[in-house]
Structures are given as structure tokens and as C-alpha cells.
Design an enzyme around this catalytic site. Structure first.
Site, PDB file in Angstrom:
ATOM      1  CG  HIS A  93      39.145-102.038  70.083  1.00 59.31           C
ATOM      2  ND1 HIS A  93      40.075-101.256  70.722  1.00 59.31           N
ATOM      3  CD2 HIS A  93      39.803-102.627  69.061  1.00 59.31           C
ATOM      4  CE1 HIS A  93      41.244-101.368  70.105  1.00 59.31           C
ATOM      5  NE2 HIS A  93      41.102-102.199  69.089  1.00 59.31           N
ATOM      6  CB  CYS A 192      43.274 -73.157  45.552  1.00 57.57           C
ATOM      7  SG  CYS A 192      43.364 -73.234  43.757  1.00 57.57           S
ATOM      8  NE  ARG A 230      38.145 -82.541  46.844  1.00 55.79           N
ATOM      9  CZ  ARG A 230      38.630 -81.964  45.741  1.00 55.79           C
ATOM     10  NH1 ARG A 230      39.576 -82.581  45.045  1.00 55.79           N
ATOM     11  NH2 ARG A 230      38.200 -80.792  45.341  1.00 55.79           N
ATOM     12  CB  CYS A 234      43.951 -81.455  45.143  1.00 57.21           C
ATOM     13  SG  CYS A 234      42.617 -80.445  45.797  1.00 57.21           S
TER      14      CYS A 234
END
Lengths: 273, 109
Positions: A93, A192, A230, A234
Site C-alpha cells: 500500500h 437514550c 463502547r 452501553c
């Protein structure tokens, strides 16, 4: 009042904290640090808008931003030869600054060869397999560093995922997951982040839960973490069983959230509380 | 990132004589407070960077004692007045006795 003298400053501080929590703080934070218009597209607001000015300042200063430690590490890994093919990312790359520009902004993405939507972490894993190297474990420093390094090449570019064609079904699955009540608290993501965003949850302002800043350095983690970390947090907060890293539901949710926040600038590595 | 501790420095390359410059430092360190317990209930021993010093041409210009409440990956910034060209040497020492060093030159005109 007969209060030990030592306690008085503590109590004063508590009164101030309470006053701040109930009504004295404006719900959308003031514009003392950072250009908030950059982080707002239509109705969509990045978590940056909800962050405190000090957290924003930390993110904006490339040096002070602790996420930069992972960017540095990712940069080193980019040119590290690994695996049976004796190649590094750079062998194919070249410079990430040009070849990876815009790549992170387009993930999760449908991969025709394997016939499903994959996220950036899974893409890196597949590339590692092609190099004849073992894929890095989820949330390992290496995988976080590489994800962050690739995604930061798109910093400032708008999130630009595609839900056309075969990706559509995954988007719909993510949407369903977002709206499905889960866990002992019987709550869905949208209760929420859509119905109550910009309202206080205890002392915290609920954000829209946008994902443009991930992987993000969270001060409460004292570390960088992926968007799926995350999600797991949650899910645990609503007392639901967190799903495994890389599970199809979480990838679908990633795609759904990226589509919702389409156009918001990639902020990786962002800093959040 | 305990196994590979990396430090970052920001020191201006040049300055005027008598100028007060800002130095910024960041180091990756887990800063284990010693308060937490592992899954089996055993206390995870404290491992924090406990001292940071900065010397300029061999003379100490800044030193700091760090305590367990300081977050991981500590960021330290301070101003220094420079009167002559030279080298800043930085040193972080953690509870395991590991010493991390870094340095940066500056040209004063």
C-alpha cells in the site's frame, strides 16, 4: 450548624456540583473551544459538541491527545514486516497518507468476496491473513493502533458509507437492533440517543451516540477503545448481555450508525469523557 | 501499552536568549494505582511513574513527584527560560525502577 471544619470546603464543593447539575449548566456546551459548526451536519451532532471545552482542547491538540500514542504505534506497525509472506502493509500500500486517505471513512463496507459487510477491524484481520500473519485480537494495542492509524488518515473527511445493494440488509438489521429493547432495564439505543439526547442523565448530557470519532480515547477507560467496546459498555449499562467482539449484530449497528452520521467529519482519535 | 512505553516531546527547535518556552511531554504508561484487585481478589501491585525530572545542560530545571491519582499516559507541560543553547534531558522513573529517557536539543540565538 456544628460541622467539623475539615468538612466545610468539601460541602461547599458539593453544593456547587449540585447547582451545576440542576439547571445552571447550559445543555449544549458553550463555544469556548473548537469550531462546533464543523461538527454539526443538519440535525446530526458529533459527540464533540457535547464534550466539555477542556476535553475538546485535549482532542484538538495533536500532542496532548493521548490517542496520538496509538497513531505513532500504528505508523510503526504499518512498515513492520510480519507473516510468512514477509511483507508489511507498506509493501503493497506504500504510504498510508495517500493510499489510506478516505478508506476509514467508508467502513463498514460490503465485501463481495466474502459476501457480507465487514468493519475496519475485520478488514485488517483479513489483510493480516493474506500476509500469512495471525490476525490481531480485538482490543489489542496492535489492532487499535492500526485501526486508529488508518482511520486518522481520513481525519476531517466526511463519513461516507454505502448502504446500496447488498449492504442494505445489514443496515436494516442494524436499525432493528438500534430500536430493539434489551436487558433488565428493557431499553433500546434510541431511547437514550434519539428520544432523550441533549437531556441530562444524572450529570451527563446524553449525546446522539455518533461513531465518527472512533476509535476514541475515553478518559474513563484511560485508554483508547473501539466502537464495539463502547457498544459492549452501553449494553452492560442497560444490563443486557454484551455481544462478542465482531458479532454480526454489532457490525450491522456500526453500519447503521455510520449511515445516520453520514457527513460528520472523521475525528479519529477523538477524546471523550 | 505497558510493554512498549513510548514518550513524546515537544520542545521548540530554536528560541531567543532569555525567552520563556513551553515544553510538553507525554508518555504511555498504565499508571496502575494499586487500589484495584484482579479477578481472584488479589491486589494488583502499584506501578506508577513516581518521578519526572527535566535537566537542561545537566542542571535540573523541573522536577515532579507523581501520585497514584494521576491518570495513565501522563501529560506534563511546563515553561522554562532558556539562556544558552543546549540539550533538555527528560527522565521518568516508575515503581518497578524502570527508567525512561528522552532528550531534545535547542538552539538559542
Amino acid at each position: 450548624m456544628n460541622v467539623p471544619r475539615k468538612l466545610v470546603p468539601a460541602m461547599t464543593a458539593m453544593v456547587l456540583v449540585c447547582a451545576a447539575a440542576f439547571g445552571l449548566t447550559p445543555l449544549v456546551r458553550s463555544q469556548t473551544q473548537g469550531d462546533l459548526t464543523k461538527y454539526t451536519v443538519g440535525k446530526e451532532k458529533s459527540g464533540y459538541v457535547y464534550a466539555t471545552p477542556t476535553t475538546r482542547a485535549m482532542e484538538d491538540d495533536d500532542f496532548q491527545n493521548p490517542g496520538s500514542l496509538w497513531v505513532d504505534k500504528g505508523k510503526a506497525l504499518w512498515s513492520t514486516v510480519d507473516g510468512s509472506a514477509a511483507k508489511s502493509c507498506q509493501s503493497c500500500h506504500n504510504a498510508a497518507a495517500t493510499s489510506m486517505r478516505g478508506v476509514g471513512a467508508a467502513y463498514p463496507k460490503y465485501d463481495a468476496k466474502i459476501g457480507r459487510v465487514i468493519d475496519l477491524e475485520q478488514r485488517i484481520g483479513l489483510e493480516r491473513e493474506r500476509m500469512g500473519a495471525t490476525p490481531w485480537a480485538w482490543e489489542s494495542d496492535e489492532l487499535l493502533a492500526m485501526t486508529t492509524y488508518i482511520k486518522t488518515q481520513s481525519r476531517g473527511m466526511p463519513v461516507n458509507v454505502s448502504i446500496d445493494g447488498p449492504a442494505r440488509a445489514t443496515y436494516e438489521a442494524g436499525k432493528t437492533f438500534y430500536q430493539t429493547r434489551l436487558g433488565q432495564l428493557d431499553m433500546s439505543c434510541q431511547q437514550c440517543h434519539v428520544q432523550n439526547n441533549n437531556h441530562l442523565l444524572r450529570t451527563e448530557i446524553l449525546s446522539q451516540g455518533q461513531t465518527n470519532g472512533f476509535p476514541t480515547y475515553r478518559l474513563s477507560w484511560q485508554a483508547l477503545g473501539s466502537v464495539q467496546r463502547r457498544f459492549r459498555e452501553c449494553n452492560a449499562n442497560i444490563r443486557a448481555e454484551p455481544l462478542a467482539y465482531g458479532s454480526p449484530q454489532y457490525v450491522a449497528l456500526e453500519l447503521y450508525l455510520a449511515e445516520v452520521g453520514k457527513g460528520l467529519p472523521v475525528e479519529t482519535p477523538s477524546v471523550r469523557k | 501499552m505497558a510493554e512498549t512505553v513510548e514518550s513524546r516531546l515537544r520542545v521548540p527547535a530554536t528560541a531567543k536568549k532569555g525567552e520563556i518556552i513551553d515544553i510538553k511531554t507525554l508518555i504511555s504508561h498504565p499508571m496502575v494505582s494499586g487500589q484495584a484487585k484482579d479477578a481472584s481478589g488479589k491486589t494488583i501491585p502499584r506501578d506508577i511513574i513516581n518521578t519526572f525530572t527535566c535537566t537542561y545542560n545537566g542542571k535540573q530545571v523541573f522536577a515532579m513527584k507523581l501520585e497514584p491519582a494521576i491518570s495513565s499516559n501522563p501529560y506534563i507541560s511546563f515553561p522554562v527560560r532558556v539562556d544558552a543553547s543546549g540539550t533538555f534531558d527528560f527522565q521518568w522513573v516508575d515503581d518497578n525502577g524502570q527508567v525512561y529517557k528522552d532528550s531534545a536539543p535547542i538552539t538559542v540565538s
